[in-house]
Design a protein around this motif. Structure first.
Motif, mmCIF file in Angstrom:
data_model
loop_
_atom_site.group_PDB
_atom_site.id
_atom_site.type_symbol
_atom_site.label_atom_id
_atom_site.label_comp_id
_atom_site.label_asym_id
_atom_site.label_seq_id
_atom_site.Cartn_x
_atom_site.Cartn_y
_atom_site.Cartn_z
ATOM 1 N N ALA A 42 40.088 -57.313 -5.937
ATOM 2 C CA ALA A 42 40.987 -58.412 -6.301
ATOM 3 C C ALA A 42 40.650 -58.954 -7.685
ATOM 4 O O ALA A 42 41.550 -59.336 -8.444
ATOM 5 N N GLY A 46 43.114 -59.114 -10.808
ATOM 6 C CA GLY A 46 43.316 -60.315 -11.610
ATOM 7 C C GLY A 46 43.208 -60.031 -13.096
ATOM 8 O O GLY A 46 43.993 -60.534 -13.897
ATOM 9 N N THR A 49 46.355 -58.121 -14.111
ATOM 10 C CA THR A 49 47.531 -58.984 -14.096
ATOM 11 C C THR A 49 47.563 -59.907 -15.301
ATOM 12 O O THR A 49 48.611 -60.060 -15.946
ATOM 13 N N GLN A 67 40.501 -63.764 -12.318
ATOM 14 C CA GLN A 67 39.661 -62.989 -11.407
ATOM 15 C C GLN A 67 39.281 -63.801 -10.172
ATOM 16 O O GLN A 67 39.387 -63.320 -9.047
ATOM 17 N N PHE A 70 42.336 -64.466 -7.888
ATOM 18 C CA PHE A 70 42.742 -63.349 -7.040
ATOM 19 C C PHE A 70 41.694 -63.034 -5.979
ATOM 20 O O PHE A 70 42.027 -62.671 -4.855
#
Length: 93
Positions: A42, A46, A49, A67, A70
């Motif tokens: 995740a 992040g 994204t 980071q 997420f």
């Protein structure tokens, strides 16, 4: 993605995975490796994204914020959903 973004994603993901496992109450049905893997994956998501939104990954604060943003929900959802036990047959009422 730069090396510093990868290292920070690894550190943030492992940290969130460990802290999330310790902080969340109740029995932990999720194995430790799962919480750590969810945190790292995740955090990497992040980083990717925030880069897609055009924020330069060399800016540390937005990257770390993404980071953590997420990784925390991913670890929480992983630990909570792993703790739920189904009846085994979804067709029974």
């Amino acid at each position: 993605m730069t090396g510093s973004a990868l290292l920070s994603a690894l550190a943030i993901g492992l940290g969130v995975g460990i802290v999330g496992r310790l902080v969340l109450p109740g029995p932990k049905a999720a194995p430790v490796w799962l919480t750590l893997a969810l945190g790292v994956a995740a955090a990497l998501l992040g980083s990717m994204t925030i880069r897609l939104f055009g924020v330069d990954v060399d800016h540390t604060f937005p990257r770390l914020l993404a980071q953590v943003g997420f990784a925390v929900p991913a670890v929480i959802l992983g630990v909570v959903t792993a703790g739920r036990r189904g009846t085994g047959d979804a067709t029974k009422p």
